[in-house]
Design an enzyme around this catalytic site. Structure first.
Site, PDB file in Angstrom:
ATOM      1  N   THR A   1       0.692  -0.991   0.035  1.00  0.00           N
ATOM      2  CA  THR A   1       0.031   0.055  -0.018  1.00  0.00           C
ATOM      3  C   THR A   1       0.875   1.260   0.334  1.00  0.00           C
ATOM      4  O   THR A   1       0.625   2.408  -0.140  1.00  0.00           O
ATOM      5  CB  THR A   1      -0.874   0.228   1.235  1.00  0.00           C
ATOM      6  OG1 THR A   1       0.013  -0.001   2.452  1.00  0.00           O
ATOM      7  CG2 THR A   1      -1.765  -1.087   1.393  1.00  0.00           C
TER       8      THR A   1
ATOM      9  N   SER B   1       3.441  -5.176   3.355  1.00  0.00           N
ATOM     10  CA  SER B   1       2.406  -4.898   4.411  1.00  0.00           C
ATOM     11  C   SER B   1       1.955  -6.372   4.718  1.00  0.00           C
ATOM     12  O   SER B   1       2.309  -7.259   3.950  1.00  0.00           O
ATOM     13  CB  SER B   1       1.158  -4.352   4.164  1.00  0.00           C
ATOM     14  OG  SER B   1       1.335  -3.012   3.686  1.00  0.00           O
TER      15      SER B   1
ATOM     16  N   GLY C   1       1.637  -7.172   8.585  1.00  0.00           N
ATOM     17  CA  GLY C   1       2.113  -7.555   9.777  1.00  0.00           C
ATOM     18  C   GLY C   1       0.864  -8.240  10.595  1.00  0.00           C
ATOM     19  O   GLY C   1       1.235  -8.753  11.887  1.00  0.00           O
ATOM     20  N   GLU C   2      -0.297  -8.323  10.428  1.00  0.00           N
ATOM     21  CA  GLU C   2      -1.300  -8.878  11.058  1.00  0.00           C
ATOM     22  C   GLU C   2      -1.529 -10.247  10.422  1.00  0.00           C
ATOM     23  O   GLU C   2      -2.497 -10.868  10.979  1.00  0.00           O
ATOM     24  CB  GLU C   2      -2.512  -7.975  11.083  1.00  0.00           C
ATOM     25  CG  GLU C   2      -2.641  -6.733  12.022  1.00  0.00           C
ATOM     26  CD  GLU C   2      -1.486  -5.860  12.050  1.00  0.00           C
ATOM     27  OE1 GLU C   2      -1.492  -5.318  10.612  1.00  0.00           O
ATOM     28  OE2 GLU C   2      -0.720  -5.600  12.927  1.00  0.00           O
TER      29      GLU C   2
ATOM     30  N   TRP D   1       5.610  -1.017   5.955  1.00  0.00           N
ATOM     31  CA  TRP D   1       4.562  -0.630   5.179  1.00  0.00           C
ATOM     32  C   TRP D   1       4.403   0.772   5.114  1.00  0.00           C
ATOM     33  O   TRP D   1       3.508   1.353   4.348  1.00  0.00           O
ATOM     34  CB  TRP D   1       3.211  -1.048   5.701  1.00  0.00           C
ATOM     35  CG  TRP D   1       2.765  -0.846   7.222  1.00  0.00           C
ATOM     36  CD1 TRP D   1       3.271  -1.576   8.164  1.00  0.00           C
ATOM     37  CD2 TRP D   1       2.157   0.283   7.659  1.00  0.00           C
ATOM     38  NE1 TRP D   1       2.739  -1.125   9.430  1.00  0.00           N
ATOM     39  CE2 TRP D   1       2.151   0.216   8.943  1.00  0.00           C
ATOM     40  CE3 TRP D   1       1.566   1.512   7.069  1.00  0.00           C
ATOM     41  CZ2 TRP D   1       1.501   0.923   9.880  1.00  0.00           C
ATOM     42  CZ3 TRP D   1       1.111   2.317   7.871  1.00  0.00           C
ATOM     43  CH2 TRP D   1       0.684   2.220   9.104  1.00  0.00           C
TER      44      TRP D   1
ATOM     45  N   ASN E   1       4.921  -3.912  13.881  1.00  0.00           N
ATOM     46  CA  ASN E   1       4.860  -4.600  15.137  1.00  0.00           C
ATOM     47  C   ASN E   1       5.299  -6.071  15.080  1.00  0.00           C
ATOM     48  O   ASN E   1       5.302  -6.860  13.885  1.00  0.00           O
ATOM     49  CB  ASN E   1       3.284  -4.469  15.487  1.00  0.00           C
ATOM     50  CG  ASN E   1       2.484  -5.167  14.468  1.00  0.00           C
ATOM     51  OD1 ASN E   1       2.138  -4.581  13.615  1.00  0.00           O
ATOM     52  ND2 ASN E   1       2.013  -6.486  14.709  1.00  0.00           N
TER      53      ASN E   1
ATOM     54  N   ASP F   1       0.615  -3.148  19.271  1.00  0.00           N
ATOM     55  CA  ASP F   1       0.412  -3.067  17.840  1.00  0.00           C
ATOM     56  C   ASP F   1       1.100  -1.360  17.671  1.00  0.00           C
ATOM     57  O   ASP F   1       0.579  -0.727  16.845  1.00  0.00           O
ATOM     58  CB  ASP F   1      -0.799  -3.240  17.417  1.00  0.00           C
ATOM     59  CG  ASP F   1      -0.999  -3.156  15.815  1.00  0.00           C
ATOM     60  OD1 ASP F   1       0.142  -3.152  15.343  1.00  0.00           O
ATOM     61  OD2 ASP F   1      -2.027  -2.903  15.156  1.00  0.00           O
TER      62      ASP F   1
ATOM     63  N   ASP G   1       3.517  -0.381  15.765  1.00  0.00           N
ATOM     64  CA  ASP G   1       4.400  -0.209  14.590  1.00  0.00           C
ATOM     65  C   ASP G   1       5.287   1.173  14.668  1.00  0.00           C
ATOM     66  O   ASP G   1       4.775   2.034  15.107  1.00  0.00           O
ATOM     67  CB  ASP G   1       3.747  -0.160  13.323  1.00  0.00           C
ATOM     68  CG  ASP G   1       2.808  -1.231  12.898  1.00  0.00           C
ATOM     69  OD1 ASP G   1       2.908  -2.173  12.306  1.00  0.00           O
ATOM     70  OD2 ASP G   1       1.551  -1.270  13.745  1.00  0.00           O
TER      71      ASP G   1
ATOM     72  N   TRP H   1      -6.505  11.591  11.368  1.00  0.00           N
ATOM     73  CA  TRP H   1      -5.974  10.700  10.442  1.00  0.00           C
ATOM     74  C   TRP H   1      -5.430  11.323   9.172  1.00  0.00           C
ATOM     75  O   TRP H   1      -5.522  10.526   8.230  1.00  0.00           O
ATOM     76  CB  TRP H   1      -6.998   9.773  10.371  1.00  0.00           C
ATOM     77  CG  TRP H   1      -6.539   8.117   9.888  1.00  0.00           C
ATOM     78  CD1 TRP H   1      -6.518   7.724   8.858  1.00  0.00           C
ATOM     79  CD2 TRP H   1      -5.993   7.290  10.867  1.00  0.00           C
ATOM     80  NE1 TRP H   1      -6.151   6.267   8.746  1.00  0.00           N
ATOM     81  CE2 TRP H   1      -5.467   5.892  10.029  1.00  0.00           C
ATOM     82  CE3 TRP H   1      -5.510   7.304  12.109  1.00  0.00           C
ATOM     83  CZ2 TRP H   1      -4.899   5.009  10.494  1.00  0.00           C
ATOM     84  CZ3 TRP H   1      -4.806   6.172  12.712  1.00  0.00           C
ATOM     85  CH2 TRP H   1      -4.617   5.041  12.082  1.00  0.00           C
TER      86      TRP H   1
END
Lengths: 195, 587
Positions: B223, B238, B240-241, B289, B307, B350, B352, B511
């Site tokens: 992304t 990306s 990481g989850e 990411w 993370n 989390d 990161d 954001w």
């Protein structure tokens, strides 16, 4: 029922945010939530007599602020289908302590409590009390006790008081007895109209 | 008519390239024709009348010398980006990633007259793109993976390329956004949601090559905007989850061949693997990411690492979990690790470290130093020496309840009982962090570091989780305190100390990124759609515009025809603002 287990039985699912749930889960959960409240409430489960509650509703002029089946005022939430949306305990709390649990705005860009009571003191000496309709960093929109809309720039405000825990709606804890409250709750629980 | 006049005249400047492709030639011709129709608005200063500034290498063309636009961004122009403030060459504007615009035509005195010039409707969200602007052409990405080239004067599209994504493409743990492109020479580079790196012809959007970076079935995705350096395209990943093993890649800009890969988590036998228990390093996440920074003199890339996995249950990965939640300095030629600094050892929230490392050359402690400043998701602001990685400063810039402070090496002194639990643990900041991927900005004029700040707590839960390939691998979750229980602001920190100089309150946690300019302004956005300009010295708001959608992107600035513009995406659209410019085509 898989969708029910997605929410109730799977502890991990219960602790996840929506963004962590897969597409299938989302569909299942949406179907389950949509099914909630679809069943009829049996008369035996009601805490009082809904007809008595309907009469109280009329005599207390609740319709000045609430709509049922298209008739009434709009200062407060529409109640046409409130029996589908809210349980018995919540309805009782809403009558006894209306400011205790305000709903959250589901629109991300208008995050915050709906029906939040605010008092605004403007630089030109006006004091406006009402519910917050919307708010951003620079402006706030308020619907006052006289049912008038105010669009106010925060630059023009001396003080903005957000009155959490309060509501424009009065508490009926001291003015309606327990039997009356039970009857009102029963009446509201039977309101399951609309589409 | 200018069009006929121009079409009949041959280019006289030998530096100009003849455009080989007929179709593209027409596009360039149309652009120039629109430019030539320009006349100056009376209150704007300076205002070249009728001149063309689709300039090559920053050169100004005299009146009547309309030339087509040979799109060419050699590496030298990227290195010297600060010399061409009219362009925004890359995701972070320059290798130093200060996101400071040296343009000052829009300033404190006239920003009140800023108004929309054009709006480009993308129609899909989330739009988190940072536009790249080169010589009058803007490149934006659209979700889930598309690139549009736009005439930056008028908002009219020149070409659009869209990735064909497979059904069921995975984006585990993040929205299907794309944050931007890189440009090098005459090629545009973009990463796709299904984890390919694609090279597009900058004039037409035609695909030059396409390289498979990693397997989307396992949760890999791209992304971030790639970073172009000398002959190489740097790409992070990306996932990481989803329990990936993170990496940072360099590809040959001409061919797409993989040149090196830096694994963010050491392999068996490598230094650092002892900071993981058992085989946990194999699914330890550490995603890359967000676009990092580059120091051409040191030839070092600076990149934030994500993370560790699983996010909220650290039981199976005892130790510091290197190099997660760190910033790493990587040799750009070889991909070798030069140094690292870990912000949050053994993270379970989390947090990161995928924030933008801002490279600042300044006097510090009595001597000139090469610094790296970073406002971390964990609510601490850090200053490091970017040659050595030495920790210089670390201080909280936002509410946090998890650490008593940092020790002399910058390691957090963690407060016991702040880890996620079965019953839930309330901690500030929330998993979204005190800040996140959206941009901070540093102004060399004020020496202030501006950071969008989120003051939001969350109840963190821990749960058991087993790794399953291509599935969420998180081990818990969070319930953030929202609505009226959370707050936001733009904060100005003393770059050297992290001390708060001023803050501008927002209605909710933002954001959206910020950008400082030489006009004495800091631009920023809000979740409620406000796009605004603040006085960079005081935080006083001087201008604002309601965009009607949430601003979830970073602002940029550029200049065409001697006119400065500010651009930002909001909702499903891209907004461009100019001084009093009701219509760019007829100003």
């Amino acid at each position: 029922m898989r969708q029910r287990s997605s929410i109730l039985s799977d502890q991990r699912a219960a602790k996840r945010g929506l963004w962590q749930i897969t597409g299938d889960d989302v569909r299942d959960i949406a179907a389950y939530v949509w099914s909630l409240g679809r069943s009829d409430v049996s008369v035996a489960e009601l805490p009082g007599d809904p007809d008595e509650g309907a009469a109280l509703y009329a005599s207390m002029d609740c319709s000045s602020c609430h709509i049922i089946d298209g008739a009434g005022g709009t200062m407060g939430p529409v109640l046409t289908n409130i029996g589908r949306l809210r349980g018995i305990d919540h309805l009782r709390e809403a009558l006894l302590d209306p400011g205790a649990t305000l709903p959250e705005n589901p629109v991300a860009s208008a995050a915050g409590s709906i029906y939040l009571l605010v008092s605004v003191q403007t630089r030109d000496g006006r004091r406006i009390t009402g519910t917050r309709v919307n708010e951003d960093t620079f402006t706030i929109q308020v619907r006052d006790e006289e049912d008038m809309f105010h669009s106010i720039r925060k630059d023009d405000i001396v003080s903005l008081q957000k009155r959490f825990g309060e509501s424009l709606m009065p508490s009926y804890a001291d003015t309606v007895n327990e039997g009356g409250i039970n009857a009102l709750v029963a009446y509201l629980a039977t309101l399951r109209g609309g589409s | 008519m200018k069009i006929a006049h121009w079409a009949a005249s041959a280019p006289r400047d030998r530096r100009r390239r003849r455009v080989r492709l007929g179709g593209v030639y027409v596009v360039a011709l149309a652009l120039v024709a629109m430019t030539s129709a320009a006349v100056g608005a009376p209150f704007l200063d300076p205002e070249p009348t009728g001149s063309i500034t689709y300039a090559i290498g920053g050169a100004q063309q005299a009146e009547g010398e309309q030339v087509p636009v040979p799109i060419s961004v050699p590496y030298d122009r990227l290195v010297n980006a600060v010399a061409e403030p009219q362009n925004w060459f890359s995701y972070n504007g320059s290798y130093a990633s200060t996101r400071f615009s040296p343009l000052d035509q829009i300033n404190r005195d006239n920003v009140a007259t800023l108004r929309p010039t054009w709006v480009y409707q993308i129609g899909r969200s989330p739009v988190e793109t940072t536009p790249v602007v080169v010589d009058g052409i803007m490149y934006v990405t659209e979700p889930p993976t598309a690139v549009s080239a736009i005439d930056a004067r008028t908002g009219r599209r020149l070409w659009r390329w869209q990735a064909r994504l497979p059904p069921g493409v995975k984006s585990i743990g993040f929205p299907a956004a794309n944050r931007g492109i890189a440009i090098l020479d005459d090629t545009v580079y973009v990463g796709t949601l299904d984890a390919y790196l694609v090279a597009l012809d900058a004039k037409s959007g035609a695909v030059r090559w396409r390289t498979h970076v990693a397997d989307n079935d396992l949760g890999h995705a791209i992304t971030m905007a790639p970073l172009a350096i000398d002959g190489k395209i740097i790409v992070g990943i990306s996932g990481g989850e989803a329990g990936i093993r993170g990496f940072l890649d360099a590809y040959d800009a001409a061919t797409g061949e993989l040149l090196w890969r830096f694994w963010t988590i050491p392999d068996a036998g490598e230094p650092g693997v002892e900071t993981w228990g058992g085989d946990s390093y194999k699914t330890g996440a550490g995603a890359t990411w967000l676009t990092g920074s580059y120091d051409p003199e040191l030839n070092l890339l600076y990149w934030g690492i994500g993370n560790p996995g699983p996010d909220w249950n650290g039981d199976a990965r005892p130790g510091d979990n290197l190099y997660t939640c760190s910033v790493v300095a990587v040799d750009a030629d070889t991909g070798e690790l030069r140094w690292y600094f870990q912000f949050t050892p053994h993270d379970t929230h989390d947090w990161d470290a995928n924030q933008i490392p801002v490279l600042i050359d300044a006097e510090f402690g009595g001597r000139q130093r090469k610094l790296l400043a970073l406002a971390n998701r964990n609510a601490f602001y850090y200053v490091l020496d970017r040659e050595s990685g030495e920790f210089l400063v670390g201080t909280p810039y936002s509410r946090q309840t998890w650490a008593e402070g940092l020790d002399e090496n910058g390691r957090p002194i963690v407060i016991p009982g702040t880890e996620p639990s079965e019953e839930g643990t309330l901690v500030w900041p929330s998993l979204q962090g005190a800040t996140n991927w959206f941009s901070p900005s540093y102004s060399p004029l004020t020496e202030l570091f501006y950071v969008p700040t989120r003051e939001m707590g969350a109840v963190y839960y821990k749960a058991d989780v087993d790794y399953e390939a291509g599935q969420p691998f998180m081990g818990g979750g969070e319930q953030a305190l929202r609505g009226d229980q959370a707050e936001g602001s733009v904060r100005a920190l003393d770059m050297r100390t992290g001390e708060l100089r001023w803050e501008f309150d927002l209605k909710s946690p933002p954001w959206a990124g910020v950008m400082a300019t030489a006009g004495g302004l800091v631009f920023g956005g809000s979740d409620e759609g406000n796009f605004f300009a603040l006085n960079d010295l005081t935080g006083e708001s001087l201008w604002e515009f309601q965009t009607g959608g949430s601003v979830h992107a970073n602002p940029i600035s550029y200049m065409i025809d001697g006119r400065q513009y500010v651009a930002v995406a909001s909702g499903g659209s891209l907004f461009v603002f100019g001084l009093g410019a009701a219509s760019a085509a007829r100003r």
